[in-house]
Structure formats: C-alpha cells, structure tokens
Motif scaffolding. Structure first.
Motif, mmCIF file in Angstrom:
data_model
loop_
_atom_site.group_PDB
_atom_site.id
_atom_site.type_symbol
_atom_site.label_atom_id
_atom_site.label_comp_id
_atom_site.label_asym_id
_atom_site.label_seq_id
_atom_site.Cartn_x
_atom_site.Cartn_y
_atom_site.Cartn_z
ATOM 1 N N SER A 110 28.212 16.699 -10.144
ATOM 2 C CA SER A 110 27.586 15.587 -9.445
ATOM 3 C C SER A 110 26.270 16.040 -8.833
ATOM 4 O O SER A 110 26.192 17.084 -8.197
ATOM 5 C CB SER A 110 28.516 15.064 -8.346
ATOM 6 O OG SER A 110 27.851 14.102 -7.569
ATOM 7 N N ASP A 111 25.248 15.243 -9.052
ATOM 8 C CA ASP A 111 23.972 15.570 -8.423
ATOM 9 C C ASP A 111 23.717 14.643 -7.241
ATOM 10 O O ASP A 111 22.580 14.469 -6.814
ATOM 11 C CB ASP A 111 22.825 15.500 -9.435
ATOM 12 C CG ASP A 111 22.630 14.087 -9.976
ATOM 13 O OD1 ASP A 111 21.577 13.858 -10.602
ATOM 14 O OD2 ASP A 111 23.501 13.222 -9.787
ATOM 15 N N ALA A 112 24.791 14.028 -6.759
ATOM 16 C CA ALA A 112 24.644 13.143 -5.606
ATOM 17 C C ALA A 112 24.245 13.946 -4.370
ATOM 18 O O ALA A 112 24.730 15.050 -4.150
ATOM 19 C CB ALA A 112 25.947 12.400 -5.344
ATOM 20 N N VAL A 113 23.351 13.385 -3.571
ATOM 21 C CA VAL A 113 22.896 14.046 -2.349
ATOM 22 C C VAL A 113 23.029 13.074 -1.189
ATOM 23 O O VAL A 113 22.922 11.855 -1.354
ATOM 24 C CB VAL A 113 21.437 14.536 -2.474
ATOM 25 C CG1 VAL A 113 21.337 15.719 -3.406
ATOM 26 C CG2 VAL A 113 20.520 13.407 -2.950
ATOM 27 N N HIS A 114 23.269 13.624 -0.004
ATOM 28 C CA HIS A 114 23.501 12.794 1.177
ATOM 29 C C HIS A 114 22.999 13.549 2.403
ATOM 30 O O HIS A 114 23.216 14.742 2.538
ATOM 31 C CB HIS A 114 24.992 12.495 1.318
ATOM 32 C CG HIS A 114 25.343 11.717 2.554
ATOM 33 N ND1 HIS A 114 25.215 10.356 2.637
ATOM 34 C CD2 HIS A 114 25.819 12.121 3.761
ATOM 35 C CE1 HIS A 114 25.598 9.954 3.824
ATOM 36 N NE2 HIS A 114 25.959 11.010 4.535
ATOM 37 N N ASP A 136 20.677 8.639 0.806
ATOM 38 C CA ASP A 136 21.611 8.868 -0.295
ATOM 39 C C ASP A 136 20.862 8.751 -1.608
ATOM 40 O O ASP A 136 19.903 7.982 -1.725
ATOM 41 C CB ASP A 136 22.738 7.826 -0.277
ATOM 42 C CG ASP A 136 23.782 8.115 0.773
ATOM 43 O OD1 ASP A 136 24.422 9.170 0.677
ATOM 44 O OD2 ASP A 136 23.945 7.292 1.698
ATOM 45 N N GLY A 137 21.331 9.478 -2.605
ATOM 46 C CA GLY A 137 20.706 9.355 -3.909
ATOM 47 C C GLY A 137 21.162 10.430 -4.864
ATOM 48 O O GLY A 137 22.251 10.997 -4.741
ATOM 49 N N ASN A 138 20.286 10.737 -5.826
ATOM 50 C CA ASN A 138 20.586 11.749 -6.835
ATOM 51 C C ASN A 138 19.292 12.474 -7.188
ATOM 52 O O ASN A 138 18.308 12.391 -6.457
ATOM 53 C CB ASN A 138 21.225 11.096 -8.064
ATOM 54 C CG ASN A 138 20.403 9.927 -8.579
ATOM 55 O OD1 ASN A 138 19.174 9.990 -8.630
ATOM 56 N ND2 ASN A 138 21.066 8.838 -8.952
ATOM 57 N N SER A 139 19.324 13.169 -8.309
ATOM 58 C CA SER A 139 18.157 13.981 -8.674
ATOM 59 C C SER A 139 16.951 13.140 -9.090
ATOM 60 O O SER A 139 15.864 13.670 -9.264
ATOM 61 C CB SER A 139 18.524 14.936 -9.812
ATOM 62 O OG SER A 139 19.004 14.201 -10.936
ATOM 63 N N ILE A 142 15.892 8.775 -4.098
ATOM 64 C CA ILE A 142 16.591 8.768 -2.807
ATOM 65 C C ILE A 142 16.384 7.404 -2.155
ATOM 66 O O ILE A 142 15.259 6.900 -2.090
ATOM 67 C CB ILE A 142 16.044 9.865 -1.868
ATOM 68 C CG1 ILE A 142 16.209 11.249 -2.491
ATOM 69 C CG2 ILE A 142 16.753 9.798 -0.519
ATOM 70 C CD1 ILE A 142 17.646 11.678 -2.689
ATOM 71 N N TYR A 195 20.097 -0.652 1.977
ATOM 72 C CA TYR A 195 19.304 0.486 1.492
ATOM 73 C C TYR A 195 17.935 0.016 1.005
ATOM 74 O O TYR A 195 17.789 -1.072 0.442
ATOM 75 C CB TYR A 195 20.015 1.186 0.336
ATOM 76 C CG TYR A 195 21.070 2.167 0.762
ATOM 77 C CD1 TYR A 195 20.725 3.428 1.241
ATOM 78 C CD2 TYR A 195 22.419 1.851 0.672
ATOM 79 C CE1 TYR A 195 21.687 4.336 1.633
ATOM 80 C CE2 TYR A 195 23.399 2.762 1.055
ATOM 81 C CZ TYR A 195 23.022 4.002 1.537
ATOM 82 O OH TYR A 195 23.974 4.903 1.925
ATOM 83 N N PRO A 202 13.905 14.196 -3.976
ATOM 84 C CA PRO A 202 15.266 14.746 -3.969
ATOM 85 C C PRO A 202 15.318 16.227 -3.623
ATOM 86 O O PRO A 202 16.216 16.667 -2.904
ATOM 87 C CB PRO A 202 15.752 14.480 -5.400
ATOM 88 C CG PRO A 202 14.982 13.268 -5.827
ATOM 89 C CD PRO A 202 13.625 13.422 -5.194
#
Length: 368
Positions: A110-114, A136-139, A142, A195, A202
């Motif tokens: 998972s490349d999810a980021v928080h 929140d987001g991914n690669s 955001i 959002y 990212p």
C-alpha cells in the motif's frame, strides 16, 4: 489444497506468482481386479459404494502426486490432469499428473499515506477555530481536510483560509485561498470539512511537523463574514500541546494561568477575575484550575534564564522541599545525567528542561 499445498488444472493461481518450475510429476492408484466387471454387471443400478471407491482412489492418487511434488521442493502443482484407465485382468486405475512448481503470494504494497497536524495558531474570539489539518492520499496525490471548533454552534457552510506548512527543516509552504466546504456535520461543536486537493507533494508529507491556518472568510446561511484579525501563535512545544489537548480538549492551546486579576483559559482567552466561566469557550474556571500545590512553571521560567545544567540544579534545589517526595529522586537523576552529558556533548540546558517539564506534565495528567 492440502496442508497449504495448492493444485490447479490451470497454469497459474490468482494472487500468486510461479517462482520456479520443478518438473513433471505423476502418480496412480488402482482398484481391485474385479472392479470393472462388477461395476459393468450392475450398470443399471450402480451403487453409491462403487462411486465412493472411485472417489477414494482419486484421493489416493492425488495424495501420492502431492508427495512426489513435495520431494522436489514444490508447494503447488499446475496443469493437473486426471486419467481413468482400465488395465489388464479387469483392474481399474486413476492416473494424475502435472507440473511441480514453487509459488509465492503477491504482497499488496500500500502506498497510502496519512498525516494529522494540530494547528499551532488560534483566534481569540468567536469564529470557527481551525484545530487540525488531516492529509490523506497516495504516491500520486494528497488531499486534505480541516477540523474546526465551532463555539457558537453555527451552521458553517465553508471557510476560506491560508494554510502554512512547516517541515522538519523549518522550510515553509504557504497555500493561499483554500476553500473548505462543510457539507455533512452532525456534531456542531467539532466540524469536519470535505476533502480538497492539496499542493503538498507525496514525498514531502512525512516531513511535515506543523500547520498554521489563517482564516479570511467564512459562510453561514445568514451570510458571509470576514475575519481580519491576526491569529495568535501557540507558545507551547508540540509535545506539551499534544499533552494539553489530550487532557483539556482539542481546542486547548494554553495552560491555565491566573494572577488574581485575570485568568487565561485553556482556549487562550483572557478573562476577568470575576468571570466564573470563559466567555469564548464556556469552560468554568474552577474546573480547569491547576490542582498541583507546587507552581513548577515558575521554577521552569527561572531555569530558562540560566545557561548551564549546574545552574539549573541550583534552581531545583531552591524548590526541592516543595516538590512531592516521589518526584524528587527522578528530578535529581535528570540533573546528574545532564551534568555528565554536558561534559562530553556540550550544552544540555534545553534537553534537561524538557525532561523536567515532562515529569510535572505526566504527574498533572495522572491527577486529572
């Protein structure tokens, strides 16, 4: 699948990759020599017992096939085929074959980021108070949303703000005129926006340590209101701010203080001594008054005026009799450790003061 061993008639397994092909394997299992003759004689009324014998024979052949593959180091078989074959003397057999392979399960990466950042500035009047930015987001992108404390319980439709992020290198990124919309808020005290897309890259997200939010406008069903005030910066360290919010609420930005003439509420508003509750947030003074009999903040302020740990220890010794006996040894150990490290690592003043503050703050959390 038997004991984790996997078999398929196809060429692959969904969610797995073949890492090694180990060769062809086969096996067989035989029924008795009179099985076919007996089965043919009763063709019009084949018994369940005969069917069960065939199934058992098939299972035996598959078990032998698995063992043959495992001897090759396999954990799966692909392309399995089953052949039913009559043999001489009326015997009957089942032959199974396939390719032994090694497989590995795909690991979902998972490349999810928080990231959640407390807002480190505030307004000292009844406007929507930004308290936290959530990203929140991914690669690829955001998104961000804003949490605001709503003292008036107004129906806030949207706010327009400037957001200033600071990273671990004290570099700043300012995003101007961000419109946050509040489309679904059941809780009127702490409202949460939808959002919106963020300009934070990212790769930079995990470096962020701080967010400041400047409110310029907000909209309610009654109209649009401008906010021209300059926000006040929080004076507490990040760790102390987190501890205060955990104890006093997400909108808390200052520790309670009083000089007999005025008192500062946890929301940061300064009230007259005769006010029993804060006119901004409604906190009652009696509920937030510091319970500790020892005013450690006065001691900390005096320590901050000094330069070396040996001087900090002198200040501590002037207050030591007023401090709870259970904390004295811990504080003295902090001083002694600071003195030793200062001989080899240079000035330890800030580190020692931070540890002393933590001792009292942890004790205060336990009391409350």
């Amino acid at each position: 699948m038997a004991d984790g061993f996997m078999i398929t008639t196809g060429s692959s397994f969904e969610g797995y990759s073949v890492t090694e092909y180990l060769g062809f394997v086969s096996s067989q299992a035989l029924l008795g020599s009179n099985f076919i003759a007996g089965f043919a004689a009763n063709m019009t009324d084949a018994s369940r017992k005969d069917t069960a014998k065939i199934d058992q024979c098939k299972e035996e052949a598959e078990d032998r096939l698995i063992k043959a593959a495992q001897k090759k180091g396999a954990n799966a078989i692909i392309g399995m085929q089953i052949t039913y074959a009559p043999f001489e003397s009326g015997s009957f057999g089942i032959i199974v074959s396939g390719t032994a392979v090694k497989i590995v399960k795909h690991v979902a990466i998972s490349d999810a980021v928080h990231k959640e950042l407390y807002v480190t500035n505030y307004y000292n009047r009844l406007v929507p108070r930004p308290v936290k930015v959530i990203l929140d987001g991914n690669s690829n992108e955001i998104n961000m949303k804003l949490l605001c404390y709503n003292y008036n319980h107004d129906d806030i439709l949207s706010v327009r703000v400037d957001v200033e992020y600071t990273n671990l290198y004290d570099e700043r990124l300012v995003v101007k005129n961000v419109d946050f919309v509040f489309s679904d808020n059941v809780n009127l005290s702490l409202i949460e926006s939808d959002y919106v897309q963020s300009k934070v890259a990212p790769n930079d997200l995990l470096l962020l340590k701080d967010a400041k939010v400047v409110l310029t406008k907000y909209a309610t069903p009654r109209g649009v209101y401008a906010c021209n005030d300059q926000p006040i910066n929080v004076s507490l360290s990040h760790r102390r701010l987190e501890a205060l919010k955990a104890k006093r609420g997400i909108d808390a930005v200052e520790k309670y203080r009083s000089d007999g003439m005025i008192w500062t509420c946890n929301c940061g508003h300064v009230n007259e001594a005769g006010s029993e509750e804060c006119i901004v947030c409604g906190r009652k003074q009696k509920d937030i008054m510091t319970k500790a009999s020892f005013n450690y903040e006065e001691m900390i302020d005096r320590m901050k005026e000094k330069e070396y740990v040996v001087e900090l220890k002198d200040v501590l010794m002037q207050y030591i009799k007023e401090i709870d006996a259970g904390m004295r040894l811990e504080l003295l150990e902090i001083m002694e450790s600071g003195l030793q490290y200062e001989k080899t690592r240079g000035n330890m003043k800030e580190t020692v003061i931070e540890k002393v503050e933590k001792v009292f703050e942890d004790a205060s959390l336990l009391e409350n």
